[in-house]
Motif scaffolding. Structure first.
Motif, PDB file in Angstrom:
ATOM      1  N   ASN A  58       0.861  -1.188   0.000  1.00  0.00           N
ATOM      2  CA  ASN A  58       0.000   0.000   0.000  1.00  0.00           C
ATOM      3  C   ASN A  58       0.895   1.235   0.000  1.00  0.00           C
ATOM      4  O   ASN A  58       1.412   1.657   1.033  1.00  0.00           O
ATOM      5  CB  ASN A  58      -0.915  -0.015   1.226  1.00  0.00           C
ATOM      6  N   LYS A  59       1.106   1.823  -1.172  1.00  0.00           N
ATOM      7  CA  LYS A  59       1.983   2.984  -1.299  1.00  0.00           C
ATOM      8  C   LYS A  59       1.232   4.308  -1.228  1.00  0.00           C
ATOM      9  O   LYS A  59       1.809   5.332  -0.894  1.00  0.00           O
ATOM     10  CB  LYS A  59       2.766   2.918  -2.615  1.00  0.00           C
ATOM     11  N   ASP A  60      -0.036   4.291  -1.548  1.00  0.00           N
ATOM     12  CA  ASP A  60      -0.830   5.529  -1.564  1.00  0.00           C
ATOM     13  C   ASP A  60      -1.600   5.638  -0.242  1.00  0.00           C
ATOM     14  O   ASP A  60      -2.809   5.431  -0.182  1.00  0.00           O
ATOM     15  CB  ASP A  60      -1.786   5.521  -2.752  1.00  0.00           C
ATOM     16  N   ILE A  61      -0.853   5.939   0.813  1.00  0.00           N
ATOM     17  CA  ILE A  61      -1.448   6.003   2.154  1.00  0.00           C
ATOM     18  C   ILE A  61      -1.841   7.447   2.451  1.00  0.00           C
ATOM     19  O   ILE A  61      -1.031   8.370   2.321  1.00  0.00           O
ATOM     20  CB  ILE A  61      -0.454   5.482   3.219  1.00  0.00           C
ATOM     21  N   ARG A  62      -3.090   7.628   2.847  1.00  0.00           N
ATOM     22  CA  ARG A  62      -3.576   8.945   3.229  1.00  0.00           C
ATOM     23  C   ARG A  62      -4.124   8.865   4.660  1.00  0.00           C
ATOM     24  O   ARG A  62      -4.849   7.932   4.991  1.00  0.00           O
ATOM     25  CB  ARG A  62      -4.670   9.430   2.277  1.00  0.00           C
ATOM     26  N   LEU A  63      -3.749   9.830   5.469  1.00  0.00           N
ATOM     27  CA  LEU A  63      -4.182   9.868   6.864  1.00  0.00           C
ATOM     28  C   LEU A  63      -5.291  10.898   7.031  1.00  0.00           C
ATOM     29  O   LEU A  63      -5.192  12.026   6.527  1.00  0.00           O
ATOM     30  CB  LEU A  63      -3.009  10.215   7.781  1.00  0.00           C
ATOM     31  N   LYS A  64      -6.323  10.511   7.748  1.00  0.00           N
ATOM     32  CA  LYS A  64      -7.482  11.380   7.933  1.00  0.00           C
ATOM     33  C   LYS A  64      -7.485  12.028   9.320  1.00  0.00           C
ATOM     34  O   LYS A  64      -7.782  13.218   9.454  1.00  0.00           O
ATOM     35  CB  LYS A  64      -8.758  10.571   7.714  1.00  0.00           C
ATOM     36  N   HIS A  65      -7.161  11.244  10.335  1.00  0.00           N
ATOM     37  CA  HIS A  65      -7.260  11.731  11.711  1.00  0.00           C
ATOM     38  C   HIS A  65      -5.893  12.015  12.338  1.00  0.00           C
ATOM     39  O   HIS A  65      -5.829  12.496  13.465  1.00  0.00           O
ATOM     40  CB  HIS A  65      -7.995  10.704  12.577  1.00  0.00           C
ATOM     41  N   LEU A  66      -4.831  11.708  11.621  1.00  0.00           N
ATOM     42  CA  LEU A  66      -3.478  11.958  12.112  1.00  0.00           C
ATOM     43  C   LEU A  66      -2.721  12.806  11.106  1.00  0.00           C
ATOM     44  O   LEU A  66      -3.041  12.805   9.913  1.00  0.00           O
ATOM     45  CB  LEU A  66      -2.720  10.640  12.332  1.00  0.00           C
ATOM     46  N   GLU A  67      -1.712  13.489  11.598  1.00  0.00           N
ATOM     47  CA  GLU A  67      -0.813  14.204  10.701  1.00  0.00           C
ATOM     48  C   GLU A  67       0.624  13.999  11.176  1.00  0.00           C
ATOM     49  O   GLU A  67       0.889  13.941  12.378  1.00  0.00           O
ATOM     50  CB  GLU A  67      -1.155  15.692  10.661  1.00  0.00           C
ATOM     51  N   GLU A  68       1.532  13.876  10.218  1.00  0.00           N
ATOM     52  CA  GLU A  68       2.931  13.649  10.564  1.00  0.00           C
ATOM     53  C   GLU A  68       3.507  14.885  11.248  1.00  0.00           C
ATOM     54  O   GLU A  68       3.422  15.995  10.730  1.00  0.00           O
ATOM     55  CB  GLU A  68       3.734  13.318   9.307  1.00  0.00           C
ATOM     56  N   ALA A  69       4.107  14.651  12.438  1.00  0.00           N
ATOM     57  CA  ALA A  69       4.691  15.762  13.190  1.00  0.00           C
ATOM     58  C   ALA A  69       6.210  15.752  13.132  1.00  0.00           C
ATOM     59  O   ALA A  69       6.843  16.803  13.071  1.00  0.00           O
ATOM     60  CB  ALA A  69       4.232  15.706  14.651  1.00  0.00           C
ATOM     61  N   PHE A  70       6.815  14.552  13.153  1.00  0.00           N
ATOM     62  CA  PHE A  70       8.273  14.468  13.170  1.00  0.00           C
ATOM     63  C   PHE A  70       8.704  13.090  12.678  1.00  0.00           C
ATOM     64  O   PHE A  70       8.098  12.074  13.014  1.00  0.00           O
ATOM     65  CB  PHE A  70       8.808  14.695  14.593  1.00  0.00           C
ATOM     66  N   THR A  71       9.759  13.077  11.853  1.00  0.00           N
ATOM     67  CA  THR A  71      10.416  11.840  11.442  1.00  0.00           C
ATOM     68  C   THR A  71      11.913  12.050  11.599  1.00  0.00           C
ATOM     69  O   THR A  71      12.459  13.039  11.105  1.00  0.00           O
ATOM     70  CB  THR A  71      10.075  11.472   9.987  1.00  0.00           C
ATOM     71  N   SER A  72      12.569  11.134  12.285  1.00  0.00           N
ATOM     72  CA  SER A  72      13.995  11.308  12.579  1.00  0.00           C
ATOM     73  C   SER A  72      14.833  11.161  11.310  1.00  0.00           C
ATOM     74  O   SER A  72      14.332  10.780  10.244  1.00  0.00           O
ATOM     75  CB  SER A  72      14.439  10.293  13.634  1.00  0.00           C
ATOM     76  N   GLU A  73      16.105  11.419  11.426  1.00  0.00           N
ATOM     77  CA  GLU A  73      16.987  11.491  10.259  1.00  0.00           C
ATOM     78  C   GLU A  73      16.975  10.218   9.427  1.00  0.00           C
ATOM     79  O   GLU A  73      16.935  10.256   8.202  1.00  0.00           O
ATOM     80  CB  GLU A  73      18.419  11.794  10.732  1.00  0.00           C
ATOM     81  N   HIS A  74      17.012   9.072  10.088  1.00  0.00           N
ATOM     82  CA  HIS A  74      17.039   7.795   9.377  1.00  0.00           C
ATOM     83  C   HIS A  74      15.680   7.095   9.408  1.00  0.00           C
ATOM     84  O   HIS A  74      15.616   5.882   9.252  1.00  0.00           O
ATOM     85  CB  HIS A  74      18.108   6.887   9.988  1.00  0.00           C
ATOM     86  N   TRP A  75      14.639   7.852   9.657  1.00  0.00           N
ATOM     87  CA  TRP A  75      13.263   7.362   9.682  1.00  0.00           C
ATOM     88  C   TRP A  75      13.047   6.288  10.754  1.00  0.00           C
ATOM     89  O   TRP A  75      12.105   5.515  10.680  1.00  0.00           O
ATOM     90  CB  TRP A  75      12.848   6.791   8.305  1.00  0.00           C
TER      91      TRP A  75
END
Length: 773
Positions: A720-737
């Motif tokens: 599943n590559k086309d992921i869309r979030l409805k109730h969450l939003e990305e706040a932070f991702t570290s350098e190496h994920w």
């Protein structure tokens, strides 16, 4: 049956010390002491013990040298946070501390749910150092506490082995346990965990118990109780002591080795040890209300009955005594057994816990208590782990056990029971390798000491293990005892000469060189394992390039620092329970679950949120007032300890509490495979954990050999590559994920309309008028 005779302490000397009492008294002072064999021997023993302490301390510093002075793993972060609170606010405030940042919205009463020995020990050392104007931060005390206590463990192991065999074996045992990986794995610098001080308390308690059995002295028995009290305050593994010592006494009764010494030692230990152990708030009334402690009580009652029958022995005829003895012992055993069953049935005594059942049935926890089975330390031990953690000692310790059984006495019965029980429990659970390591070091030292004594003796008269021993005081008075100690059976001169025939200088040299080579290989293996396997803090990762240069991956602390700096002070973070202590310790934010795992239903609710679809998970997160969600994702760098690899345990734990909503079978393919690619289960591909892990990952191409969205950990292209979030939003991702943090959206001020608005076409509308008349 052994008679009762008074015992004096001054008769108990080791074989190595027995020849040192002679010599002139002139010279006085240091030079006079060193002119005698005992003086040189004491200096040599002190030097070897000091070097063992130094080697053990130094070998545990790899992590500090390569990284920095930092607390490792997960549990140590809570221990450090608690110790910091103790040193800042005082002991009584620590006992009454209610931690509102843990287990939201329930909270946690820390003082009544921890073993405080570790925190009090570190806090006391910090207090003394500051009293002496040695300014040191409490973190540094916590980091270096376990390496310092490894030296004390070496000394206590030396004392115990010396009581069991001789001083040479004791020195070898001290050197072994100082560097053996099985103990270093839980005591490296930065590993501020209970086991770091508990193994010292375990060994010292056993030493004082053996000493009290040998002497029959109340002094040594009370010392054993005090050491047991410290052990109870430090680690839940004290249950091993309170079951092994009664087992030792029970076996001595079966072997007809009852004596006044055993009676005094165990009666004093049980009564005072019971009272002291109940002073720990977390233990409370467990020693008289749980099944794990009932064996000690049963043996205590049986010992009193046995002693009373021994008292009646001289007042009855042989036939009357045999009849009364059989009836009395049988009746006492039956009453104890039935009483335990009745009290358990009525609920006064708690039944056996799930952890106890998992020790006898390795599959029990996976079926009934999956949260226990989900911990890697609770898995059965592989054969490779024994060699990895103990090396050559695995092969030599059965020889030492054979030497002890061959020359049996009271204390060697104890070490034989210790070895047999520890081998079984270490095979059931990886974590209990820690309890096996000390006895393996002791018995291997006995084996090496016996070999060296035999092949390095030259033409001098070889000294046998101590014959003048308190546990044989009664046996010397009673020649009919079948259990004699080493050195008591005298061979004829002709037999000794025959036994030593054929041991020429070449054979002695070859055997000695082989033994030294084994010890050298053992030292090299211990250093390599400590350096490469047990000296990497879990919060800081390292990778190596082709040229040998090192890359530091500091994603964990980067993410925790972001949480600390960019979120509200009272923000609530939902994550899997593995990371609860680290979030509270480094980010100082409120968590829903942590490594204490006392509330299975609360953990199951978090697992349900992670394994449900986003809408259902949002309802759970709203009910728990969650502000942020933190997950660990290793698909970019190939980190195998991420949440996707732990995901099935979340599902199993959630299914145990919510079987109607979560079913493990839904997350497998029809072929029974757990896959993250296009062939994966639709339930898995749409659950919250999958979406948060792979959000925007489908856009990332790691290299030209793999397609976009290729997961290096699972070697698969995500489905599943086309992921869309409805109730969450990305706040932070570290350098190496490695660490990803999502913010939970608030409810909209006005509900959005899910259907399209009705369209009207004004051009096609016709307005006509009708005549009325």
């Amino acid at each position: 049956m052994a008679e009762h005779h008074p015992v004096s302490d001054n008769k108990h000397k080791s074989a190595l010390n027995s020849g040192a009492s002679g010599g002139g008294g002139g010279g006085g002072g240091l030079s006079g002491g060193l002119s005698q064999p005992a003086g040189w021997q004491s200096l040599l023993s002190f030097t070897i013990l000091f070097l063992a302490w130094l080697a053990g301390f130094s070998s545990r510093l790899f992590a500090v040298i390569r990284f920095e002075s930092i607390i490792h793993e997960f549990d140590p972060w809570f221990n450090y946070r608690s110790t910091h609170h103790l040193t800042t606010n005082g002991f009584y405030e620590f006992l009454n501390w209610f931690d509102e940042r843990a287990w939201y919205p329930l909270g946690r009463i820390v003082g009544g749910t921890v073993y405080p020995g570790l925190m009090v020990t570190a806090g006391l050392i910090h207090y003394v150092l500051n009293l002496l104007h040695v300014t040191v931060h409490i973190r540094d005390v916590c980091v270096f506490l376990a390496p310092v206590f490894s030296g004390l463990t070496s000394i206590s192991t030396f004392l115990l082995t010396r009581e069991l065999w001789n001083q040479g074996a004791g020195l070898l045992a001290a050197c072994f346990i100082a560097i053996v990986p099985g103990y270093i794995s839980r005591s490296v610098a930065g590993s501020f965990d209970n086991e770091g001080i508990a193994i010292f308390a375990l060994q010292f308690t056993y030493y004082l118990w053996v000493k009290s059995v040998k002497t029959g002295s109340v002094f040594w028995a009370i010392g054993c109780c005090l050491s047991y009290f410290y052990m109870v305050s430090a680690w839940g593994g004290y249950v091993f002591i309170i079951n092994l010592i009664p087992l030792h006494v029970f076996v001595l009764l079966l072997m007809q080795r009852f004596s006044r010494r055993v009676y005094i030692a165990y009666s004093t230990f049980y009564i005072i040890g019971l009272v002291l152990s109940m002073q720990i708030p977390f233990v409370g009334f467990q020693p008289i209300r749980t099944s794990e402690h009932m064996a000690a009580a049963g043996v205590f009652v049986l010992l009193q009955v046995y002693a009373f029958l021994q008292y009646l022995k001289d007042r009855l005829t042989r036939q009357e005594f045999q009849t009364l003895f059989f009836l009395g012992v049988s009746l006492a055993a039956g009453v104890v057994f039935l009483s335990v069953i009745y009290l358990t049935y009525t609920g006064y005594i708690a039944p056996w816990s799930g952890r106890f059942y998992s020790l006898w049935d390795t599959g029990y926890a996976k079926i009934h208590i999956p949260i226990i089975a989900s911990v890697s330390e609770h898995q059965p031990t592989t054969w490779v782990s024994f060699f990895f953690d103990l090396h050559i000692l695995v092969c030599t310790f059965p020889a030492g056990l054979w030497f002890c059984i061959k020359n049996i006495n009271d204390e060697r019965v104890f070490v034989a029971l210790y070895a047999i029980s520890a081998v079984y429990f270490a095979g059931v659970m990886v974590r209990l390798m820690l309890t096996l390591t000390p006895v393996v070091c002791m018995l291997s030292a006995v084996a090496f000491s016996s070999v060296f004594e035999h092949y390095l003796g030259d033409d001098l008269k070889r000294q046998s293990p101590p014959a003048e021993d308190s546990s044989d005081e009664d046996d010397r008075k009673n020649a009919g005892n079948l259990y004699d100690k080493a050195g008591k059976v005298r061979k004829h001169v002709s037999e000794q000469e025959k036994a030593e025939e054929g041991l020429g200088p070449n054979i002695k040299s070859i055997v000695t060189m082989l033994m030294l080579m084994l010890l050298m290989m053992f030292a090299v293996h211990c250093t390599w394992v400590t350096s490469n396997a047990y000296s990497s803090p879990s919060v800081v990762l390292a990778s190596y390039n082709h040229d040998g240069s090192r890359n530091i991956l500091d994603d964990f602390r980067e993410a925790y620092y972001w949480l600390r700096q960019n979120t509200d002070e009272h923000a609530r973070v939902m994550s899997w329970w593995d990371y609860g202590y680290q979030i509270a310790g480094m980010a100082n934010r409120t968590t829903l679950v942590d490594n204490n795992t006392w509330n299975n239903s609360h953990i199951a609710l978090v697992g349900k949120a992670m394994s449900s679809n986003e809408t259902a998970a949002y309802e759970i997160m709203r009910s728990l007032d969650v502000d942020y969600v933190l997950i660990i994702f290793g698909g970019v760098i190939g980190y195998s300890g991420d949440d996707i690899n732990k995901f099935l345990w979340m599902v199993r734990i959630a299914e145990g509490e919510h079987p109607r909503d979560i079913r493990e079978s839904d997350y497998f393919t029809p072929q029974g495979e757990f896959r993250v690619d296009k062939a994966g289960s639709p339930t898995l591909l749409n659950c919250l954990m999958y979406k948060m892990s792979y959000y925007r990952f489908g856009e990332m191409q790691l290299d030209f050999r793999t397609p976009p969205g290729f997961d290096r950990t699972r070697n698969a292209e995500i489905g599943n590559k086309d992921i869309r979030l409805k109730h969450l939003e990305e706040a932070f991702t570290s350098e190496h994920w490695l660490v990803r943090i999502y913010k939970v959206k608030k409810l909209d001020n006005r509900d959005r309309l899910e259907h399209r608005l009705r369209s009207t076409d004004a051009a096609r509308q016709k307005y006509t008028s009708k005549k009325v008349g």
